[in-house]
Design an enzyme around this catalytic site. Structure first.
Site, PDB file in Angstrom:
ATOM      1  N   ASP A 100      -0.313  -6.170  -9.420  1.00  0.00           N
ATOM      2  CA  ASP A 100       0.287  -5.896  -8.106  1.00  0.00           C
ATOM      3  C   ASP A 100      -0.631  -5.053  -7.218  1.00  0.00           C
ATOM      4  OD1 ASP A 100       2.044  -4.318  -6.148  1.00  0.00           O
ATOM      5  OD2 ASP A 100       3.477  -5.749  -6.979  1.00  0.00           O
ATOM      6  N   SER A 102       2.048  -7.474  -2.309  1.00  0.00           N
ATOM      7  CA  SER A 102       3.237  -7.695  -3.120  1.00  0.00           C
ATOM      8  C   SER A 102       4.306  -8.448  -2.325  1.00  0.00           C
ATOM      9  CB  SER A 102       3.747  -6.347  -3.651  1.00  0.00           C
ATOM     10  OG  SER A 102       4.607  -6.535  -4.750  1.00  0.00           O
TER      11      SER A 102
END
Length: 316
Positions: free
Chosen positions: A202, A74
């Site tokens: 993510d 991320s």
């Protein structure tokens, strides 16, 4: 003519012998400097808290040490990708200082306002997401000519999650920025990324601190956990947006705790980010200031490793 005189004349008539080169002496292990330990750096997931990664990278720049491998999830993939591409920590900081006009600037403003972000999310769409992250990725890509993993200065792996299976997906080949885009596709905030038959979201949903990817690849593993700290809101009303993002943070912290129990890294850093929420990218100065103690810990450890005749292998 005496025999001695004849020998002298013969010697004078012969060409001078070339000097004999000294046979090189092989260097002994004691003479050859031992190579330093290889270092792997794991940069974790955590939204705006992840700007603390910049303070950590600044220490490497200050000491002239280049990590041998970087893994990121991320925001860790975003900042790790820029650093692996050759951008120094100071330049990465400048990029986030100048983030005005990118989607992150809009998110920071919304996070500081009374607008409920959940009211803006297009529920019912199979690719539901508040923002398309492509614009932000184009903004980042404009600061480097690197476009593929093969062009990186430092080997890099970024982590995304397969939405359908829940498994971690490690991306280390092909186009760089689409891989980063997949790694930062926070559910409900950014659009998921189609990659072949996979739908990627993510990486923090499966592997928020991916230091295990460095196992057996480097001598020393440094993991930077930016998942945040538990904090009370002092009686403030908790809105739906806070509930959503804090639940995501709680999940990440639980995964990280489990990973640390199994086999911890050689150095675990957890920069403070009190009062900073997932979308507070406009509070970079405050985030970096709170990260200073962790950066100081890293500096002390790296300097100790440099000075030690042998590097630690037991996490001490």
């Amino acid at each position: 003519m005496t025999p001695r005189r004849i020998a002298a004349l013969l010697t004078a008539a012969l060409p001078a012998a070339a000097p004999v080169a000294a046979t090189p002496v092989a260097a002994t292990p004691e003479d050859t400097p031992a190579p330093g330990p290889t270092i792997g750096l794991a940069l974790g997931s955590g939204g705006a808290n992840g700007l603390a990664h910049i303070a950590i990278l600044q220490v490497f720049d200050d000491l002239g040490i280049v990590p041998d491998r970087i893994v990121g999830t991320s925001i860790g993939a975003v900042i790790g990708g820029l650093y692996a591409a050759g951008l120094p920590a100071k330049e990465i900081r400048d990029i986030f200082d100048d983030v005005a006009g990118s989607p992150l600037d809009a998110l920071s403003g919304l996070a500081e306002s009374e607008v409920d972000l959940t009211a803006l999310m297009p529920f019912g769409n199979d690719d539901a997401g508040l923002l398309d992250s492509a614009g932000f990725l184009r903004f980042l890509a404009g600061h480097t000519e690197v476009r593929t993993f093969d062009e990186l200065r430092i080997p890099l792996e970024v982590v995304a999650t397969d939405y359908w299976t829940g498994e971690s997906v490690v991306l280390d080949q092909g186009a760089l920025f689409p891989a980063i885009e997949a790694s930062m596709a926070v559910p409900g905030l950014f659009l998921p990324i189609h990659r072949g038959e996979r739908l990627l979201i993510d990486g923090g949903t499966s592997t928020p601190l991916p230091f295990d990817l460095l196992r057996d690849e480097v001598d020393l593993i440094i993991a930077v956990d930016v998942s945040g700290s538990p904090q009370l809101d002092d009686g403030e009303e908790i809105g739906l947006t806070d509930m959503l993002f804090n639940s995501f943070k709680i999940m990440q912290q639980a995964i990280i705790r489990q990973s640390l129990r199994h086999r911890p890294p050689d150095l675990y850093l957890h920069p403070e980010a009190r009062g900073v929420r997932l979308l507070h990218f406009n509070r970079i100065e405050e985030i970096l200031r709170q990260a200073e103690p962790a950066a100081d810990d890293l500096r002390d450890r790296l300097e100790a490793w440099q000075a030690a005749p042998a590097f630690p292998t037991d996490g001490s």
